[in-house]
Design an enzyme around this catalytic site. Structure first.
Site, mmCIF file in Angstrom:
data_model
loop_
_atom_site.group_PDB
_atom_site.id
_atom_site.type_symbol
_atom_site.label_atom_id
_atom_site.label_comp_id
_atom_site.label_asym_id
_atom_site.label_seq_id
_atom_site.Cartn_x
_atom_site.Cartn_y
_atom_site.Cartn_z
ATOM 1 N N TYR A 246 48.413 18.952 -61.695
ATOM 2 C CA TYR A 246 47.254 19.975 -61.533
ATOM 3 C C TYR A 246 47.568 21.362 -61.526
ATOM 4 O O TYR A 246 46.715 22.019 -62.196
ATOM 5 C CB TYR A 246 46.749 19.797 -60.068
ATOM 6 C CG TYR A 246 45.610 20.426 -59.777
ATOM 7 C CD1 TYR A 246 44.551 20.336 -60.107
ATOM 8 C CD2 TYR A 246 45.814 21.428 -58.548
ATOM 9 C CE1 TYR A 246 43.197 21.178 -59.792
ATOM 10 C CE2 TYR A 246 44.486 22.225 -58.218
ATOM 11 C CZ TYR A 246 43.341 22.140 -58.748
ATOM 12 O OH TYR A 246 42.306 23.022 -58.444
ATOM 13 N N THR A 283 34.129 21.050 -51.894
ATOM 14 C CA THR A 283 33.647 20.190 -53.122
ATOM 15 C C THR A 283 33.977 19.051 -52.975
ATOM 16 O O THR A 283 35.174 18.420 -52.288
ATOM 17 C CB THR A 283 33.878 20.925 -54.270
ATOM 18 O OG1 THR A 283 35.098 20.826 -54.809
ATOM 19 C CG2 THR A 283 33.018 22.306 -54.424
#
Length: 377
Positions: A246, A283
């Site tokens: 990531y 989120t």
């Protein structure tokens, strides 16, 4: 995934103790899994260090957000007559970005891989926006063929393109490969956007003009400060770490931003490219947390995390702010130009990554063209 580092330490170590197969690298078969486990230095560098670095980045961001509110957007100029594409615009920050730009009068194309969510997002935005409008077009950014199809479909419509917001992304998913053989974070967060931007770059150049430049916005993250780019193992076949994968994808976006801006400036093209950092935002990116970590994250998120609209404000600012007209090659955080990681300014790494990315997606030349991508496996 700021919580339970000790638990995650053993969780990610388990596959290597068991000798799980790691597949093949870009340049042939990967070393045997037990080699990772036997080499303590390699394992620490590839798995444990990225995990700890990511936690440290997260804690620093939360500390900052504890004492600093999200910046307030200035009055933005109307965007009537301008056309924008927002990837991942069906929900979260992407949706809020698309909605804000449509409210400014822009014709916004929401590019995503969820047709029902896309239709719902379009209905909601069009019911609210007085001047602008939104529509949905399908694209799967983990598929190079789908990205090429989207770009060609968009070009066939004869529309200009003034704003491209590369927003779509994923975080900390378990090891997974795309249909093209790429590591999932690498493909969705970076490589798909790299290809999409290059395929639409001529439209961006033709649509911009002096005083009204086209703009590309790349959604990075503070985790890029923890990132390293392994040009010989971009797919993380050796000692896989979702944390490292990531962070690498987010650093790659910043390197891409700076190198593309340099090329555009050298050519005198009316296009600016900036990377943005939304902070820690509540989120669906955190859906991949361990179950108990998700439970404990919720009260922290309510107090310290930014809302999707607050997180999206930095993308909207980059896409429309008058004070950023003609300004590119910046890393924007909380409404300010901020210094990104030292590694991100490495011009040699920028160029090497660009050339490698072109090879992976099958682009020929500095900014576009090319045939099918080579096999990533």
């Amino acid at each position: 995934e700021i919580f339970f580092p000790a638990f995650q330490f053993f969780r990610w170590a388990a596959p290597f103790r068991k000798g799980r197969s790691l597949g093949r690298s870009l340049n042939g078969p990967a070393p045997a899994p037990d080699r990772c486990w036997r080499s303590g230095t390699m394992w620490l560098r590839a798995v444990l260090v990225p995990l700890l670095r990511l936690y440290l980045c997260g804690m620093k961001v939360l500390w900052y957000q504890m004492f600093h509110r999200s910046f307030t957007l200035p009055v933005l100029p109307q965007q009537k007559g301008r056309v924008g594409v927002v990837t991942g615009g069906t929900r979260g920050m992407g949706f809020e970005t698309a909605r804000a730009l449509a409210h400014l009068g822009m014709h916004v194309i929401i590019a995503g891989n969820e047709r029902e969510e896309g239709a719902a997002a379009v209905r909601r935005i069009n019911a609210e926006a007085a001047e602008g409008k939104a529509e949905f077009m399908f694209v799967d950014l983990t598929s190079l063929a789908s990205v090429r199809h989207f770009a060609q479909s968009f070009r066939d419509r004869g529309l200009p393109l003034h704003v491209l917001v590369n927003n779509a992304g994923t975080m900390l998913v378990p090891e997974r490969r795309t249909e093209d053989g790429f590591e999932f974070h690498w493909s969705l967060n970076y490589l798909g956007h790299f290809l999409l931007t290059n395929l639409l770059l001529d439209l961006l150049r033709r649509s911009g003009r002096r005083g009204f430049c086209s703009r590309v916005i790349n959604m990075s993250s503070a985790t890029h400060y923890a990132g390293e780019v392994h040009l010989d193992d971009l797919n993380r076949r050796i000692c896989y770490s979702s944390h490292g994968a990531y962070a690498q994808s987010k650093l790659a976006l910043v390197l891409f931003t700076y190198h593309l801006q340099e090329q555009l400036s050298a050519g005198g093209f009316p296009v600016t490219v900036n990377a943005v950092d939304p902070g820690m935002v509540d989120t669906a990116l955190y859906d991949n947390l361990w179950t108990l970590a998700q439970v404990l994250k919720r009260p922290v998120a309510k107090v310290l995390f930014r809302t999707p609209a607050e997180g999206a404000s930095i993308s909207v600012y980059g896409a429309a702010a008058a004070e950023l007209e003609g300004v590119g090659g910046c890393y924007l955080y909380n409404g300010l130009k901020t210094r990104s990681s030292e590694l991100s300014y490495d011009c040699q790494l920028q160029e090497q990554l660009w050339k490698k990315s072109c090879q992976l997606v099958g682009l020929q030349g500095p900014t576009g063209g090319g045939g099918p991508a080579p096999d990533a496996s």
